[in-house]
Design a protein around this motif. Structure first.
Motif, PDB file in Angstrom:
ATOM      1  N   PRO A   1      22.758  -0.415  23.926  1.00 51.58           N
ATOM      2  CA  PRO A   1      23.126  -0.671  25.326  1.00 51.58           C
ATOM      3  C   PRO A   1      24.109  -1.822  25.500  1.00 51.58           C
ATOM      4  CG  PRO A   1      20.755  -0.372  25.120  1.00 51.58           C
ATOM      5  CD  PRO A   1      21.290  -0.418  23.729  1.00 51.58           C
ATOM      6  N   LEU A   2      23.979  -2.834  24.661  1.00 52.22           N
ATOM      7  CA  LEU A   2      24.868  -3.992  24.754  1.00 52.22           C
ATOM      8  C   LEU A   2      25.973  -3.966  23.701  1.00 52.22           C
ATOM      9  CD1 LEU A   2      22.273  -6.866  25.378  1.00 52.22           C
ATOM     10  CD2 LEU A   2      23.535  -5.508  27.054  1.00 52.22           C
ATOM     11  N   GLY A   3      26.035  -2.888  22.926  1.00 53.69           N
ATOM     12  CA  GLY A   3      27.008  -2.837  21.846  1.00 53.69           C
ATOM     13  C   GLY A   3      26.536  -3.644  20.648  1.00 53.69           C
ATOM     14  N   ASN A   4      27.255  -3.538  19.550  1.00 51.87           N
ATOM     15  CA  ASN A   4      26.887  -4.261  18.332  1.00 51.87           C
ATOM     16  C   ASN A   4      26.982  -5.771  18.521  1.00 51.87           C
ATOM     17  OD1 ASN A   4      26.388  -1.999  16.700  1.00 51.87           O
ATOM     18  ND2 ASN A   4      28.564  -1.799  16.172  1.00 51.87           N
ATOM     19  N   ALA A   5      26.045  -6.488  17.911  1.00 53.15           N
ATOM     20  CA  ALA A   5      26.148  -7.940  17.812  1.00 53.15           C
ATOM     21  C   ALA A   5      27.070  -8.258  16.637  1.00 53.15           C
ATOM     22  CB  ALA A   5      24.760  -8.548  17.583  1.00 53.15           C
ATOM     23  N   ASP A   6      28.061  -9.107  16.855  1.00 46.65           N
ATOM     24  CA  ASP A   6      28.973  -9.448  15.764  1.00 46.65           C
ATOM     25  C   ASP A   6      28.515 -10.717  15.047  1.00 46.65           C
ATOM     26  OD1 ASP A   6      29.760 -11.602  17.367  1.00 46.65           O
ATOM     27  OD2 ASP A   6      31.621 -10.648  18.009  1.00 46.65           O
TER      28      ASP A   6
ATOM     29  N   GLY B   1      20.122  -4.028  21.215  1.00 44.64           N
ATOM     30  CA  GLY B   1      19.140  -3.064  21.687  1.00 44.64           C
ATOM     31  C   GLY B   1      19.013  -1.833  20.812  1.00 44.64           C
ATOM     32  N   PHE B   2      19.792  -1.743  19.738  1.00 52.42           N
ATOM     33  CA  PHE B   2      19.796  -0.571  18.859  1.00 52.42           C
ATOM     34  C   PHE B   2      18.398  -0.226  18.357  1.00 52.42           C
ATOM     35  CE2 PHE B   2      20.018   1.352  14.649  1.00 52.42           C
ATOM     36  CZ  PHE B   2      20.924   2.384  14.821  1.00 52.42           C
ATOM     37  N   SER B   3      17.632  -1.243  17.977  1.00 55.05           N
ATOM     38  CA  SER B   3      16.321  -1.023  17.355  1.00 55.05           C
ATOM     39  C   SER B   3      15.310  -0.386  18.292  1.00 55.05           C
ATOM     40  CB  SER B   3      15.762  -2.350  16.826  1.00 55.05           C
ATOM     41  OG  SER B   3      15.783  -3.342  17.834  1.00 55.05           O
ATOM     42  N   SER B   4      15.542  -0.448  19.589  1.00 55.13           N
ATOM     43  CA  SER B   4      14.608   0.148  20.549  1.00 55.13           C
ATOM     44  C   SER B   4      15.100   1.481  21.105  1.00 55.13           C
ATOM     45  CB  SER B   4      14.362  -0.822  21.721  1.00 55.13           C
ATOM     46  OG  SER B   4      13.645  -1.958  21.282  1.00 55.13           O
ATOM     47  N   MET B   5      16.248   1.922  20.651  1.00 57.74           N
ATOM     48  CA  MET B   5      16.830   3.167  21.160  1.00 57.74           C
ATOM     49  C   MET B   5      16.395   4.376  20.333  1.00 57.74           C
ATOM     50  SD  MET B   5      18.589   2.761  23.900  1.00 57.74           S
ATOM     51  CE  MET B   5      19.435   4.350  23.894  1.00 57.74           C
TER      52      MET B   5
END
Length: 305
Positions: free
Chosen positions: A246-251, A280-284
């Motif tokens: 949702p927030l895009g990748n963390a760099d 948020g990737f881990s909760s998607m």
């Protein structure tokens, strides 16, 4: 205008710009690590997450020591970073206890006990050689474990025996969600990251009980680094994670900021945790963008038949 006068004016402009840049950095920092001392394991070049963590730690008021293998120091840009940050560089192989002892002893000579440590070390010969998970070379598998996970245990064990980390100190290791889920191409590094996270929990209990030291892992978004570039399909994985999160990748900068908070006193009761810094990737499960991409791909495959 003479060439000499022009050169002088350009020099003064450069000096003013440098001063302004430093001033902006000071204004942007929060002094979260003022007075703290730390060790950063694993910085190689400007692509390294550890490199950015080192920069941010100094910006936030810390003094640090940088360390990597002698080959990495010679072939990489760690000495340049050390000069830039005013940090001592201590070459050491993190798989060898006697060399880890040298790192912590040098730190204690320079600072006394350290307040934080970053473990950003990982490498798989199997991944580099493109071997699939059902065709691993077991000697290379052991090397993967030794470098990517067992080095973390050795680092913690050496530090504890030397009583090198101050009470209330913080240790952070970088990991990836492949420790919990299957990602094609990550191969035996997934096993290594699982072991790394287990070590953080097991040692976190002991070090917290005995010395009040916190140990956590940060599960980072896929990030373009020298190590990450060896993972098959890395560019596709970056795109997939970007679309799903949702927030895009963390760099690397986002990861560095998160690590700074974990080194600080603001997180003094957080330990033995695997903390996701991944937009948020881990909760998607599935996003609209991912469903659309999958549907387009399926349609294309059907048209080829």
């Amino acid at each position: 205008m003479s060439a000499g006068l022009l050169a002088q004016k350009l020099y003064l402009c450069a000096e003013s710009f440098t001063h302004l840049t430093k001033r902006i950095i000071c204004l942007m920092s929060y002094n979260l690590l003022a007075g703290k001392k730390g060790i950063i394991f694993g910085a190689l070049n400007e692509q390294s997450i550890a490199w950015r963590v080192a920069e941010r730690a100094v910006e936030e008021g810390a003094e640090i020591i940088l360390t990597n293998t002698a080959v990495a120091v010679r072939m990489g840009q760690l000495n340049e970073l050390g000069q830039k940050l005013g940090a001592k560089v201590v070459p050491a192989d993190a798989t060898k206890e006697e060399e880890l002892e040298v790192v912590f002893q040098e730190a204690m000579k320079s600072f006394g006990k350290v307040d934080f440590v970053l473990h950003s070390i990982g490498m798989s010969p199997n991944v580099r050689k493109g071997r699939s998970y059902d065709d691993l070379d077991y000697k290379m598998l052991q090397t993967t474990f030794d470098i990517s996970a067992v080095s973390f245990h050795k680092m913690l064990q050496v530090a504890k025996k030397l009583d090198a980390i101050a009470e209330g100190g913080s240790v952070v290791a970088l990991t990836y969600i492949a420790a919990q889920r299957t990602f094609v191409g990550y191969s035996d590094m997934a096993d290594a990251k699982s072991l790394l996270e287990s070590i953080a929990r097991s040692f976190g209990y002991i070090y917290g009980r005995d010395k009040g030291v916190r140990i956590n892992t940060v599960s980072q978004s896929p990030t373009v680094t020298t190590a990450g570039s060896g993972v098959k399909g890395m560019s596709d994985l970056l795109d997939f994670a970007e679309d799903l999160s949702p927030l895009g990748n963390a760099d690397a900068n986002d990861c560095a900021d998160y690590c700074i908070t974990l080194f600080s006193d603001l997180t003094r009761k957080i330990t033995m945790q695997n903390l996701f810094n991944d937009g948020g990737f881990s909760s998607m499960g599935m996003s609209a963008a991912a469903i659309e991409a999958f549907a387009e791909g399926r349609l294309a495959r059907q048209e080829k038949k």
